[in-house]
Write a protein that holds these residues in place. Structure first.
Motif, PDB file in Angstrom:
ATOM      1  N   ASP A 203       0.864  -1.180   0.000  1.00 44.61           N
ATOM      2  CA  ASP A 203       0.000   0.000   0.000  1.00 44.61           C
ATOM      3  C   ASP A 203       0.903   1.233   0.000  1.00 44.61           C
ATOM      4  O   ASP A 203       1.525   1.570   1.020  1.00 44.61           O
ATOM      5  N   GLU A 204       0.970   1.905  -1.138  1.00 41.00           N
ATOM      6  CA  GLU A 204       1.865   3.058  -1.269  1.00 41.00           C
ATOM      7  C   GLU A 204       1.468   4.196  -0.335  1.00 41.00           C
ATOM      8  O   GLU A 204       2.324   4.949   0.154  1.00 41.00           O
ATOM      9  N   ALA A 237       5.082 -15.034   1.512  1.00 42.05           N
ATOM     10  CA  ALA A 237       3.862 -14.619   0.813  1.00 42.05           C
ATOM     11  C   ALA A 237       4.217 -14.124  -0.583  1.00 42.05           C
ATOM     12  O   ALA A 237       5.367 -13.777  -0.878  1.00 42.05           O
ATOM     13  N   GLN A 238       3.202 -14.079  -1.434  1.00 39.89           N
ATOM     14  CA  GLN A 238       3.369 -13.526  -2.778  1.00 39.89           C
ATOM     15  C   GLN A 238       3.442 -12.001  -2.656  1.00 39.89           C
ATOM     16  O   GLN A 238       2.500 -11.365  -2.183  1.00 39.89           O
ATOM     17  N   LEU A 239       4.560 -11.419  -3.083  1.00 31.08           N
ATOM     18  CA  LEU A 239       4.743  -9.975  -2.987  1.00 31.08           C
ATOM     19  C   LEU A 239       4.088  -9.303  -4.195  1.00 31.08           C
ATOM     20  O   LEU A 239       4.479  -9.545  -5.345  1.00 31.08           O
ATOM     21  N   ILE A 240       3.098  -8.462  -3.909  1.00 31.93           N
ATOM     22  CA  ILE A 240       2.362  -7.775  -4.970  1.00 31.93           C
ATOM     23  C   ILE A 240       2.522  -6.269  -4.792  1.00 31.93           C
ATOM     24  O   ILE A 240       2.250  -5.717  -3.718  1.00 31.93           O
ATOM     25  N   THR A 241       2.995  -5.601  -5.824  1.00 37.02           N
ATOM     26  CA  THR A 241       3.100  -4.145  -5.807  1.00 37.02           C
ATOM     27  C   THR A 241       2.826  -3.604  -7.202  1.00 37.02           C
ATOM     28  O   THR A 241       3.242  -4.206  -8.197  1.00 37.02           O
ATOM     29  N   LYS A 242       2.072  -2.509  -7.259  1.00 37.32           N
ATOM     30  CA  LYS A 242       1.677  -1.898  -8.538  1.00 37.32           C
ATOM     31  C   LYS A 242       1.011  -2.915  -9.467  1.00 37.32           C
ATOM     32  O   LYS A 242       1.201  -2.907 -10.689  1.00 37.32           O
ATOM     33  N   GLY A 243       0.254  -3.831  -8.862  1.00 35.49           N
ATOM     34  CA  GLY A 243      -0.502  -4.796  -9.645  1.00 35.49           C
ATOM     35  C   GLY A 243       0.299  -5.946 -10.206  1.00 35.49           C
ATOM     36  O   GLY A 243      -0.222  -6.755 -10.982  1.00 35.49           O
ATOM     37  N   VAL A 244       1.579  -6.056  -9.816  1.00 39.98           N
ATOM     38  CA  VAL A 244       2.445  -7.117 -10.334  1.00 39.98           C
ATOM     39  C   VAL A 244       2.837  -8.054  -9.192  1.00 39.98           C
ATOM     40  O   VAL A 244       3.257  -7.597  -8.120  1.00 39.98           O
ATOM     41  N   ASN A 245       2.695  -9.346  -9.439  1.00 43.77           N
ATOM     42  CA  ASN A 245       3.113 -10.352  -8.457  1.00 43.77           C
ATOM     43  C   ASN A 245       4.576 -10.711  -8.733  1.00 43.77           C
ATOM     44  O   ASN A 245       4.900 -11.286  -9.772  1.00 43.77           O
ATOM     45  N   HIS A 246       5.447 -10.388  -7.796  1.00 42.46           N
ATOM     46  CA  HIS A 246       6.876 -10.663  -7.955  1.00 42.46           C
ATOM     47  C   HIS A 246       7.298 -11.974  -7.297  1.00 42.46           C
ATOM     48  O   HIS A 246       8.497 -12.225  -7.136  1.00 42.46           O
ATOM     49  N   GLY A 247       6.353 -12.788  -6.953  1.00 42.18           N
ATOM     50  CA  GLY A 247       6.671 -14.109  -6.408  1.00 42.18           C
ATOM     51  C   GLY A 247       6.853 -14.113  -4.908  1.00 42.18           C
ATOM     52  O   GLY A 247       6.630 -13.120  -4.207  1.00 42.18           O
ATOM     53  N   VAL A 248       7.273 -15.263  -4.402  1.00 50.55           N
ATOM     54  CA  VAL A 248       7.350 -15.488  -2.959  1.00 50.55           C
ATOM     55  C   VAL A 248       8.530 -14.738  -2.347  1.00 50.55           C
ATOM     56  O   VAL A 248       9.657 -14.816  -2.836  1.00 50.55           O
ATOM     57  N   ASP A 307       7.743   4.286  -3.079  1.00 54.27           N
ATOM     58  CA  ASP A 307       6.713   4.522  -4.093  1.00 54.27           C
ATOM     59  C   ASP A 307       6.173   3.233  -4.701  1.00 54.27           C
ATOM     60  O   ASP A 307       5.386   3.261  -5.643  1.00 54.27           O
ATOM     61  N   GLY A 308       6.635   2.078  -4.179  1.00 54.05           N
ATOM     62  CA  GLY A 308       6.124   0.799  -4.666  1.00 54.05           C
ATOM     63  C   GLY A 308       6.942   0.162  -5.765  1.00 54.05           C
ATOM     64  O   GLY A 308       6.591  -0.920  -6.252  1.00 54.05           O
ATOM     65  N   THR A 309       8.049   0.776  -6.153  1.00 54.77           N
ATOM     66  CA  THR A 309       8.890   0.212  -7.209  1.00 54.77           C
ATOM     67  C   THR A 309       9.662  -0.995  -6.672  1.00 54.77           C
ATOM     68  O   THR A 309      10.300  -0.918  -5.619  1.00 54.77           O
ATOM     69  N   TYR A 310       9.599  -2.083  -7.435  1.00 53.93           N
ATOM     70  CA  TYR A 310      10.285  -3.318  -7.021  1.00 53.93           C
ATOM     71  C   TYR A 310      11.641  -3.423  -7.709  1.00 53.93           C
ATOM     72  O   TYR A 310      11.775  -3.155  -8.904  1.00 53.93           O
TER      73      TYR A 310
END
Length: 718
Positions: A203-204, A237-248, A307-310
């Motif tokens: 949550d940004e 957990a599945q890491l989700i940021t900016k609508g993208v799932n970057h995996g566990v 800002d949510g950038t992975y």
């Protein structure tokens, strides 16, 4: 089939003969028996003058491995009754006892060797595991709960976190001020970690991750410390940021307040009574809109900016995932060692008992036979002893490899992949073998083995789950098989058409050669009428190596050939082809693990200096290697690797080997170094010998006095 090999040649020393072995000491005759028992005849032949002697002390030191002194210190600790399991305790009592034992380990500085020196550790990864494995001697529940706290929960913070995480959380974890859970497994996903359902959505606006278990199958389950004691957890957990799932990814989460109550949004249940390891408070956890700070992401391999950038230092999601899990391989390393130790203890108990307990009197009119003098008893226990020796030597090499990777001495991608493959190959074999050995040892001890006081049933219950946690054994072997297939395919990467054509021709020729029976026919002619000739070749180290290696390579080559075309098929069809070969893949991986163990045994054998010990260990290594061939005789016959004559010679020679090893069985288990305080099995303390001596003295006295009743059959013949 009878082994017709010449006994003079068959027993010729491989090295110079050592003095005849000294019989193991026996407990004194019980008080109150005036006559010494009459010596009972033995079912085994009198040992020849050149019978080798085992240097038990030197062999014991070799079995302790690279971290021998640390293992000895850990065993001294494990002999302390304060760390022992108390049979018959309730689940709640056992749980609280193990927690108190954990505090003792902290006080003794027994659990911090792998942690950085900056926080009070020793940066000694191999030594840490070596000492930790020995806790299985005291109580497997203590070993596993300690493993959860420091080997999983603490190690996840260490290896997946960065310096700020280490400074903030490791001191409390190390001191047990913060008992924690390792929240990876879910009710719906165990070994398939990549598919877990728990989410951590960034949550940004608040710079927080929101943790959710969105359905019942996503609840975290079977977690040590989760039911009662755990205050915090490392949660996957599945890491989700900016609508993208970057995996566990892994996150640090607080579970309970100072009073032990769950924090808002967190709930859980107690897994309750289990089939074993009831000193551990396993439980399940669920999360609903639980918010944690952005900084609680253990960000060594992946980070999220405000800002949510992975970002990640590893671009490939797949490689990133396996790298993260690879840092936690120490659990499999320790299970391999602990399972091997449990099997060694079981065999020590069963063989001690088998050399004292008497049953039936086929070779004497007055005395019953010692159990271990029966061939069937030897066949039940001695091959398993050979396997434990192979596992012990393989485990030490495995542990050295682990230490090299985690210390940075050898930390390339190839080194880490090799370590992961070894872990996936050896942990299944040792944990399965521990269960088989504990069951066989229990049966070999009859009703006495079924008593809790003799530990075999308790160890069997506790080690049952070793075959499924830290990776289900069959799934792990499938990972090994995929690595073998990858290595096989790399041999032909970039090969021109001519090279591939030549390979196909050679494979076709080999199939024809083996498939038409030409090799079998040639062997039959060479061996006809001479089992001795077959035995002579089978006991050759290179012959055994070729037989074991050939099976692995042939199986992988055949499977690779069948899977080659699957790459061109639609996904569903390709999966179906792979599935049809799954069983063979797992068998090939198992054969690879067995080959690793045999090779480690052979390398250890080459380091033995004492002539008598070397000779006995050569027999034991041969028993292990040829035992593997015997288990898979159908494969060797079908593929033309052995003739029927030579296949018969395998079993005949194994019968000779167990007979040869019988006089050395006690020395071989005594070399493990377990004392009565470690075994805590009454039947392994000499109590049975005292009972047998008392009974034999009683009957001897009656015969001497002429008061022994005449058997009915004898009376009728007068």
């Amino acid at each position: 089939m009878v082994d017709t090999a010449s006994r003079t040649d068959d027993l010729a020393p491989e090295t110079s003969a050592a003095p005849a072995s000294t019989p193991a000491s026996t407990p004194p005759t019980p008080t109150g028996t005036s006559d010494a028992p009459i010596p009972a005849p033995t079912a085994t032949p009198v040992a020849p003058a050149n019978e080798p002697k085992v240097d038990v002390e030197a062999l014991g030191r070799q079995l302790l491995g690279t971290w021998a002194d640390l293992r000895l210190a850990a065993r001294e600790r494990a002999a302390d009754p304060a760390l022992h399991r108390i049979e018959g305790q309730s689940m709640d009592e056992h749980r609280e006892r193990v927690l108190e034992q954990m505090k003792l380990l902290v006080e003794q500085g027994a659990v911090h060797r792998a942690f950085p020196k900056s926080v009070g550790g020793h940066d000694d990864h191999g030594g840490n595991i070596a000492g930790f494995e020995e806790l299985v001697i005291a109580d497997p529940s203590l070993q596993i709960k300690a493993g959860v706290q420091w080997g999983l929960f603490g190690a996840a913070v260490l290896h997946l976190g960065t310096t700020p995480h280490h400074e903030k959380w490791l001191p409390g974890i190390m001191s047990l001020e913060v008992p924690g859970a390792f929240a990876m497994t879910e009710t719906g996903h165990g070994s398939d970690v990549a598919s877990i359902g728990t989410t951590a959505t960034y949550d940004e606006a608040t710079e927080e991750f929101v943790i959710d278990t969105p359905f019942r199958g996503a609840w975290k389950d079977y977690l040590g410390n989760a039911a009662v004691h755990g205050k915090d957890a490392v949660l996957f957990a599945q890491l989700i940021t900016k609508g993208v799932n970057h995996g566990v990814h892994a996150f640090y989460v607080h579970l309970r307040d100072a009073d032990g109550n769950f924090l808002p949004g967190i709930g859980g249940e107690d897994d309750g009574l289990k089939g074993g390891l009831n000193g551990i408070d396993n439980g399940r956890l669920h999360f609903t809109d639980v918010r944690i700070p952005r900084e609680n992401l253990l960000n060594r391999y992946g980070d999220v900016a405000a800002d949510g950038t992975y970002t990640s230092p590893i671009a490939s999601p797949g490689r990133r995932f396996f790298t993260m899990l690879g840092t936690l391989v120490q659990g499999r390393v320790s299970l391999d060692g602990a399972a091997t130790a449990a099997a060694a203890m079981a065999l020590t108990i069963a063989i001690e008992y088998g050399t004292q307990r008497r049953q039936f009197n086929g070779a004497s009119d007055t005395d019953e036979e010692v159990l271990l003098d029966y061939q069937r008893h030897q066949r039940r226990l001695l091959p398993k002893l050979a396997t434990v020796y192979a596992q012990t030597f393989a485990h030490d090499e495995f542990l050295v490899k682990f230490d090299e990777v985690f210390s940075g001495k050898a930390d390339s991608d190839d080194d880490r992949q090799d370590l992961e493959t070894m872990a996936a190959a050896l942990k299944p074999l040792s944990t399965w073998h521990a269960l088989e050995t504990l069951q066989e040892a229990r049966e070999a001890c009859g009703g006495a083995g079924f008593l809790a006081e003799n530990r075999l049933v308790g160890l069997r219950q506790d080690l049952d789950v070793y075959v499924t946690f830290e990776g289900d054994n069959n799934v792990l072997l499938q990972l090994v098989a995929k690595r073998l297939l990858t290595d096989f395919s790399k041999q032909f990467a970039g090969a021109d058409a001519g090279a591939l054509a030549r390979y196909v021709v050679s494979q076709t020729a080999e199939r024809a050669y083996h498939g038409t029976g030409l090799r079998r026919l040639a062997q039959t002619i060479a061996d006809f009428g001479s089992t001795a000739r077959s035995v002579s070749e089978l006991r050759d180290e290179e012959t055994q190596r070729e037989l074991l290696t050939d099976r692995v390579e042939t199986m992988i080559g055949e499977i690779a050939g069948r899977l080659r075309e699957a790459r061109k098929l639609p996904k569903a069809d390709a999966a179906a082809v792979f599935n049809r070969n799954q069983n063979e893949l797992i068998e090939a991986a198992r054969a690879h693990g067995e080959l690793l163990q045999w090779e480690a045994f052979s390398r250890a054998l080459a380091r033995v200096e004492d002539a008598g010990t070397k000779r006995v260990l050569t027999w034991l290594r041969d028993l292990f290697g040829l035992g593997l061939v015997e288990q898979h005789l159908a494969w060797y016959l079908i593929h033309g690797r052995l003739s029927p004559q030579r296949a018969q010679a395998v079993s005949a020679y194994i019968d000779r080997l167990v007979e040869r090893l019988r006089p050395h069985a006690l020395d071989l288990v005594h070399a493990f170094g377990y004392t009565d305080e470690h075994l805590r099995a009454k039947i392994a303390t000499g109590a049975e010998q005292e009972r047998q001596d008392e009974a034999r003295a009683y009957y001897a006295a009656q015969r001497k006095a002429g008061t022994l009743p005449v058997p009915e059959k004898s009376a009728k013949q007068r």
